[in-house]
Design a protein around this motif. Structure first.
Motif, mmCIF file in Angstrom:
data_model
loop_
_atom_site.group_PDB
_atom_site.id
_atom_site.type_symbol
_atom_site.label_atom_id
_atom_site.label_comp_id
_atom_site.label_asym_id
_atom_site.label_seq_id
_atom_site.Cartn_x
_atom_site.Cartn_y
_atom_site.Cartn_z
ATOM 1 N N ASN A 4 0.825 -1.199 0.000
ATOM 2 C CA ASN A 4 0.000 0.000 0.000
ATOM 3 C C ASN A 4 0.866 1.258 0.000
ATOM 4 O O ASN A 4 1.818 1.367 0.759
ATOM 5 C CB ASN A 4 -0.907 0.022 1.234
ATOM 6 C CG ASN A 4 -2.005 -1.022 1.165
ATOM 7 O OD1 ASN A 4 -2.128 -1.715 0.160
ATOM 8 N ND2 ASN A 4 -2.799 -1.117 2.217
ATOM 9 N N TRP A 63 -6.918 1.987 5.001
ATOM 10 C CA TRP A 63 -7.291 2.349 3.625
ATOM 11 C C TRP A 63 -8.272 3.513 3.636
ATOM 12 O O TRP A 63 -9.164 3.597 4.489
ATOM 13 C CB TRP A 63 -7.938 1.153 2.935
ATOM 14 C CG TRP A 63 -8.359 1.455 1.514
ATOM 15 C CD1 TRP A 63 -7.627 1.279 0.394
ATOM 16 C CD2 TRP A 63 -9.611 2.003 1.084
ATOM 17 N NE1 TRP A 63 -8.335 1.678 -0.716
ATOM 18 C CE2 TRP A 63 -9.555 2.137 -0.328
ATOM 19 C CE3 TRP A 63 -10.772 2.404 1.753
ATOM 20 C CZ2 TRP A 63 -10.617 2.639 -1.069
ATOM 21 C CZ3 TRP A 63 -11.832 2.921 1.006
ATOM 22 C CH2 TRP A 63 -11.748 3.022 -0.386
ATOM 23 N N ILE A 88 -5.117 5.535 -0.970
ATOM 24 C CA ILE A 88 -4.113 4.483 -0.987
ATOM 25 C C ILE A 88 -4.390 3.535 -2.139
ATOM 26 O O ILE A 88 -5.532 3.106 -2.336
ATOM 27 C CB ILE A 88 -4.108 3.696 0.347
ATOM 28 C CG1 ILE A 88 -3.556 4.571 1.472
ATOM 29 C CG2 ILE A 88 -3.316 2.404 0.230
ATOM 30 C CD1 ILE A 88 -3.603 3.913 2.842
ATOM 31 N N ALA A 90 -3.481 -0.206 -3.426
ATOM 32 C CA ALA A 90 -2.962 -1.430 -2.823
ATOM 33 C C ALA A 90 -1.960 -2.152 -3.718
ATOM 34 O O ALA A 90 -1.042 -2.794 -3.231
ATOM 35 C CB ALA A 90 -4.115 -2.364 -2.475
#
Length: 230
Positions: A4, A63, A88, A90
């Motif tokens: 992330n 997140w 963010i 991933a």
């Protein structure tokens, strides 16, 4: 362990609408220029009408996805928009950032087209995805050829008869290697060369004619795309 990584996409532009009209467009009016967002579980962490809006979604493990709009009135019924999309990614950070950045430019341009030409009109929104065969390297170029706009630039006129779709007459309002916008008297057609990021070519239709039908539109354009990539 995760990959992330935070991202921030910042875009500044001027729009042909007052802050009040831009606010309406980026809250209740997203189907007219982007896609419906009324089902998103976003929380408005800042809501200072019509100058400052922050919408945020949070998820597990830190997140988040956040959109910020800062609006400033300009002379002539225009507004300056400072837009920040942060959050963010991933996976595949570089590819996702590139794709999101380029989509931002196209979406905010389309917002300007809506405000200038169709502000306040009811819209019928249709999203159409191309077949898997459109994911090839020249997928978007093939679509441009099929539309008769292979070398068209912004401002070029368009007047073509498309098999199964009908006549498309208007002008190119946006054009680069990955995106194409066509504006007619009663609709905005948006074409997305997402094959550049490993996805099918896609398109949206924003129909302001008052007689649009999403199911009919999707069937016609899906058939056209199937033939392009047969």
């Amino acid at each position: 362990m995760t990959d992330n990584r935070n991202f921030e996409i910042v875009y500044d532009t001027e729009l042909p609408g007052t802050p009040e009209r831009v606010w309406e467009a980026v809250t209740a009016g997203t189907p007219a220029w982007m896609f419906p967002t009324d089902q998103w579980p976003a929380v408005k962490t800042v809501e200072e009408y019509p100058a400052h809006l922050v919408s945020r979604m949070d998820g597990p493990d830190g997140w988040f996805n956040q959109l910020e709009h800062i609006l400033e009135p300009l002379d002539g019924g225009r507004a300056r928009l400072h837009y920040v999309h942060s959050g963010i990614f991933a996976d595949n950070w570089d590819e996702q950032y590139d794709g999101a950045s380029r989509h931002t430019e196209f979406y905010l341009h389309t917002l300007g087209q809506y405000l200038q030409h169709f502000d306040g009109k009811p819209v019928v929104f249709t999203d159409i995805q191309g077949p898997a065969g459109s994911q090839v390297a020249d997928g978007f170029a093939r679509l441009r050829r099929a539309l008769g706009v292979e070398s068209a630039v912004q401002g070029s006129p368009v007047d073509v008869e498309l098999d199964g779709v009908g006549r498309l007459a208007g002008e190119v309002d946006f054009s680069n290697e990955h995106f194409l916008g066509l504006r007619t008297a009663d609709a905005l057609y948006r074409f997305f060369g997402r094959n550049a990021w490993g996805a099918p070519v896609g398109m949206t239709v924003h129909d302001f004619s008052g007689a649009g039908d999403s199911e009919t539109t999707a069937k016609a354009w899906s058939g056209f795309l199937e033939r392009v990539y047969a």
